[in-house]
Design an enzyme around this catalytic site. Structure first.
Site, PDB file in Angstrom:
ATOM      1  CG  HIS A 304      -1.948   0.872   1.286  1.00  0.00           C
ATOM      2  ND1 HIS A 304      -2.426   2.057   1.187  1.00  0.00           N
ATOM      3  CD2 HIS A 304      -3.166   0.775   0.878  1.00  0.00           C
ATOM      4  CE1 HIS A 304      -2.759   2.910   1.128  1.00  0.00           C
ATOM      5  NE2 HIS A 304      -3.896   1.905   0.593  1.00  0.00           N
ATOM      6  CG  ASP A 361      -8.723  -4.301  -2.474  1.00  0.00           C
ATOM      7  OD1 ASP A 361      -9.704  -4.090  -2.741  1.00  0.00           O
ATOM      8  OD2 ASP A 361      -7.702  -3.454  -2.681  1.00  0.00           O
TER       9      ASP A 361
HETATM   10  N1  COA Z   1       3.984  -7.483  -4.773  1.00  0.00           N
HETATM   11  C1  COA Z   1       5.787  -7.823  -4.972  1.00  0.00           C
HETATM   12  N2  COA Z   1       5.986  -6.624  -4.549  1.00  0.00           N
HETATM   13  C2  COA Z   1       5.028  -5.682  -4.341  1.00  0.00           C
HETATM   14  C3  COA Z   1       4.345  -5.184  -4.079  1.00  0.00           C
HETATM   15  C4  COA Z   1       3.377  -6.578  -4.455  1.00  0.00           C
HETATM   16  N3  COA Z   1       1.767  -6.487  -4.045  1.00  0.00           N
HETATM   17  N4  COA Z   1       4.050  -4.009  -3.429  1.00  0.00           N
HETATM   18  C5  COA Z   1       5.316  -3.394  -4.156  1.00  0.00           C
HETATM   19  N5  COA Z   1       5.848  -3.875  -4.290  1.00  0.00           N
HETATM   20  C6  COA Z   1       7.364  -3.564  -4.514  1.00  0.00           C
HETATM   21  C7  COA Z   1       7.561  -2.860  -5.483  1.00  0.00           C
HETATM   22  O1  COA Z   1       8.390  -3.626  -6.488  1.00  0.00           O
HETATM   23  C8  COA Z   1       8.728  -2.303  -4.707  1.00  0.00           C
HETATM   24  O2  COA Z   1      10.166  -2.463  -4.923  1.00  0.00           O
HETATM   25  P1  COA Z   1      11.600  -1.814  -5.259  1.00  0.00           P
HETATM   26  O3  COA Z   1      11.302  -0.306  -4.510  1.00  0.00           O
HETATM   27  O4  COA Z   1      12.243  -2.996  -5.732  1.00  0.00           O
HETATM   28  O5  COA Z   1      11.402  -1.450  -6.659  1.00  0.00           O
HETATM   29  C9  COA Z   1       8.778  -1.549  -3.249  1.00  0.00           C
HETATM   30  O6  COA Z   1       8.312  -2.266  -3.131  1.00  0.00           O
HETATM   31  C10 COA Z   1       7.402  -0.472  -3.485  1.00  0.00           C
HETATM   32  O7  COA Z   1       6.286  -0.393  -4.192  1.00  0.00           O
HETATM   33  P2  COA Z   1       5.427   0.392  -4.648  1.00  0.00           P
HETATM   34  O8  COA Z   1       5.375   0.234  -6.716  1.00  0.00           O
HETATM   35  O9  COA Z   1       6.761   1.728  -4.803  1.00  0.00           O
HETATM   36  O10 COA Z   1       4.435   1.024  -4.150  1.00  0.00           O
HETATM   37  P3  COA Z   1       3.640   2.429  -4.297  1.00  0.00           P
HETATM   38  O11 COA Z   1       3.080   2.648  -2.864  1.00  0.00           O
HETATM   39  O12 COA Z   1       4.023   2.544  -6.221  1.00  0.00           O
HETATM   40  O13 COA Z   1       1.696   0.733  -4.641  1.00  0.00           O
HETATM   41  C11 COA Z   1       0.525  -0.868  -4.128  1.00  0.00           C
HETATM   42  C12 COA Z   1       1.606   0.302  -4.127  1.00  0.00           C
HETATM   43  C13 COA Z   1      -0.708  -1.033  -4.068  1.00  0.00           C
HETATM   44  C14 COA Z   1       0.115   0.092  -6.115  1.00  0.00           C
HETATM   45  C15 COA Z   1       1.542  -1.503  -5.224  1.00  0.00           C
HETATM   46  O14 COA Z   1       1.916  -2.478  -3.919  1.00  0.00           O
HETATM   47  C16 COA Z   1       0.886  -2.586  -5.640  1.00  0.00           C
HETATM   48  O15 COA Z   1       0.953  -2.981  -6.920  1.00  0.00           O
HETATM   49  N6  COA Z   1       0.147  -3.880  -5.057  1.00  0.00           N
HETATM   50  C17 COA Z   1      -0.577  -4.552  -5.445  1.00  0.00           C
HETATM   51  C18 COA Z   1      -2.040  -4.311  -5.488  1.00  0.00           C
HETATM   52  C19 COA Z   1      -3.040  -4.311  -4.617  1.00  0.00           C
HETATM   53  O16 COA Z   1      -3.203  -4.729  -4.304  1.00  0.00           O
HETATM   54  N7  COA Z   1      -3.644  -3.265  -4.572  1.00  0.00           N
HETATM   55  C20 COA Z   1      -4.163  -2.089  -3.966  1.00  0.00           C
HETATM   56  C21 COA Z   1      -3.922  -0.848  -3.032  1.00  0.00           C
HETATM   57  S1  COA Z   1      -5.636  -1.206  -1.697  1.00  0.00           S
END
Ligand code: COA
Length: 427
Positions: A304, A361
């Site tokens: 998140h 979720d």
């Molecule tokens: N699975 C694997 N790795 C994950 C991950 C996941 N669900 N969520 C984040 N990461 C990793 C990223 O690859 C990133 O790694 P890095 O630092 O080596 O590049 C790090 O964790 C930080 O992630 P980031 O994408 O920068 O975080 P964000 O704040 O931009 O994104 C979400 C947040 C929610 C979009 C992201 O965690 C995600 O895609 N989750 C899955 C979708 C989801 O469940 N969405 C519902 C949100 S309520």
């Protein structure tokens, strides 16, 4: 003495005011930055940008706190109803008994859909996603109902119309997608009960609303009702700032919510769990794939932007999931897979180091499955729940004298100047 931050550029000092939130959050006010210095702040995806002052929702991602108008989400999930929580978010206080009765009467009065709108449904292809249909239908409401002129005077009725009709629209979309006759709302049921009735009643087997399922739905929608400046709420604020009508503005929120990284994640979680089950995948391989930088697969329902600990909503929905499945003696094999996936991820150093925990979720789809909601309707369920939050945030934005039309700036990195080349001379 009021505090300020000092920015030094080329040896020259600029004082920027500090803003303190009531829960100790701190911000540097850069509204005069460009005027004073010629510089803008660079913050793609706005992860460090406060776009407004708000009194609606407080969340603390480090401590796993979520409160609506100061009331902890745990208390609301336990004691409140979705309708009451919606009122709280929009009006800023819990309704008294009289107000609650009035709202419920109005929700029933406004629940019917204009018959002309029904014909729209017939023209969508049968495979159309319900989120696309919902977004289009909400936008179309403006053609049938008046725009808000005075927010405080006409908001109540417009909001109640929206919340009531969105529920009817969603149930109707489901019935039509199955080729079944649509069911009209009944004044005999509560808001949530009525949705279940419209979804599952049919002339052959009448549907009896189960109070446990009704409670689960209330909790599901309460948990989704607001989440401060997330992607879809930011979209609502941005679109609303241009003074688009409220129906178009909410429709923009629905479109933003559709994305798999946002509201679409609940559907993605079930798709992922089903894939693991059907292809008999090993949990350790799934985790390995989620960690692989060369693979864009992510563990859906994990991580998140704000929560760096267990999402407080995920805790509540997980308990609700256990309760509903055990009470109804449902043995969902996807639950076992989810539990194993969670346990494995939480004990993995990659997930620990990046503070990746289950978000709402991860378990919400299992609750929706137990209620009988088809997977492609999951994000629509989220949208119905988020509606009061969008309206509350739109109202706050519209009444805030500091808010002007949203208009970020950029750092241009393209060609400096280049001449137009006639088509025949182009390489
Ligand atoms: N699975 C694997 N790795 C994950 C991950 C996941 N669900 N969520 C984040 N990461 C990793 C990223 O690859 C990133 O790694 P890095 O630092 O080596 O590049 C790090 O964790 C930080 O992630 P980031 O994408 O920068 O975080 P964000 O704040 O931009 O994104 C979400 C947040 C929610 C979009 C992201 O965690 C995600 O895609 N989750 C899955 C979708 C989801 O469940 N969405 C519902 C949100 S309520």
């Amino acid at each position: 003495m009021s505090k300020y931050a000092v920015l030094v550029i080329d040896g020259k000092e600029y004082k920027l005011p500090i803003i303190n939130g009531v829960e100790g959050e701190k911000a540097i006010d850069i509204t005069s930055l460009r005027k004073k210095t010629g510089y803008i702040a660079f913050d793609p995806s706005f992860a460090n940008t406060g776009s407004c002052k708000s009194s609606i929702t407080y969340m603390n991602g480090e401590k796993g706190i979520l409160r609506y108008r100061g009331i902890p989400i745990e208390q609301l999930a336990k004691h409140s109803s979705f309708v009451e929580t919606a009122y709280l978010l929009i009006k800023g206080k819990l309704p008294n008994n009289e107000e609650l009765i009035r709202i419920n009467v109005l929700l029933n009065d406004l629940s019917m859909l204009h018959e002309d709108m029904k014909t729209f449904y017939q023209n969508f292809p049968s495979k159309a996603h319900p989120m696309g249909i919902l977004s289009a239908m909400v936008n179309a409401l403006r053609s049938f109902y008046p725009e808000i002129v005075d927010i405080e005077e006409s908001l109540d009725r417009t909001f109640l119309r929206l919340i009531s009709k969105v529920r009817t629209m969603a149930a109707m979309a489901y019935k039509i997608s199955r080729g079944h006759a649509t069911i009209y709302p009944s004044p005999d049921y509560s808001y949530c009960g009525n949705f279940l009735y419209m979804m599952f009643e049919n002339p052959v087997i009448p549907y009896k609303v189960d109070p446990d399922i009704e409670k689960a739905l209330n909790v599901f929608w309460i948990l989704h009702a607001d989440h401060e400046q997330n992607c879809s709420t930011a979209a609502v604020r941005v679109v609303g700032s241009g003074k688009a009508n409220i129906y178009a503005t909410i429709s923009a929120g629905i479109s933003a919510l559709w994305g798999p990284l946002h509201g679409g994640a609940n559907q993605e979680v079930i798709t992922m769990l089903k894939k693991i089950k059907n292809q008999n995948l090993k949990i350790s391989d799934v985790i390995k794939k989620a960690k692989d930088k060369n693979n864009n697969f992510r563990l859906m329902g994990f991580g998140h932007r704000v929560y760096k600990t267990y999402d407080p909503r995920a805790k509540i929905i997980k308990q609700m999931c256990d309760l509903i499945l055990s009470k109804n003696k449902i043995n969902d094999p996807l639950l076992d897979i989810a539990l194993e996936l969670e346990e494995t991820a939480l004990s993995d150093s990659y997930f620990q180091a990046k503070n990746l925990y289950p978000n709402i979720d991860f378990y919400s789809g299992l609750v929706l499955r137990a209620i009988g909601i088809p997977t492609n309707m999951f994000t629509v369920m989220f949208a119905i729940g988020r509606l009061p939050g969008w309206v509350a945030q739109w109202r706050e934005n519209s009444l805030d004298p500091d808010i002007r039309i949203s208009r970020p700036r950029q750092i241009y990195m393209g060609n400096s100047t280049s001449d137009y080349i006639p088509i025949k001379e182009r390489p």
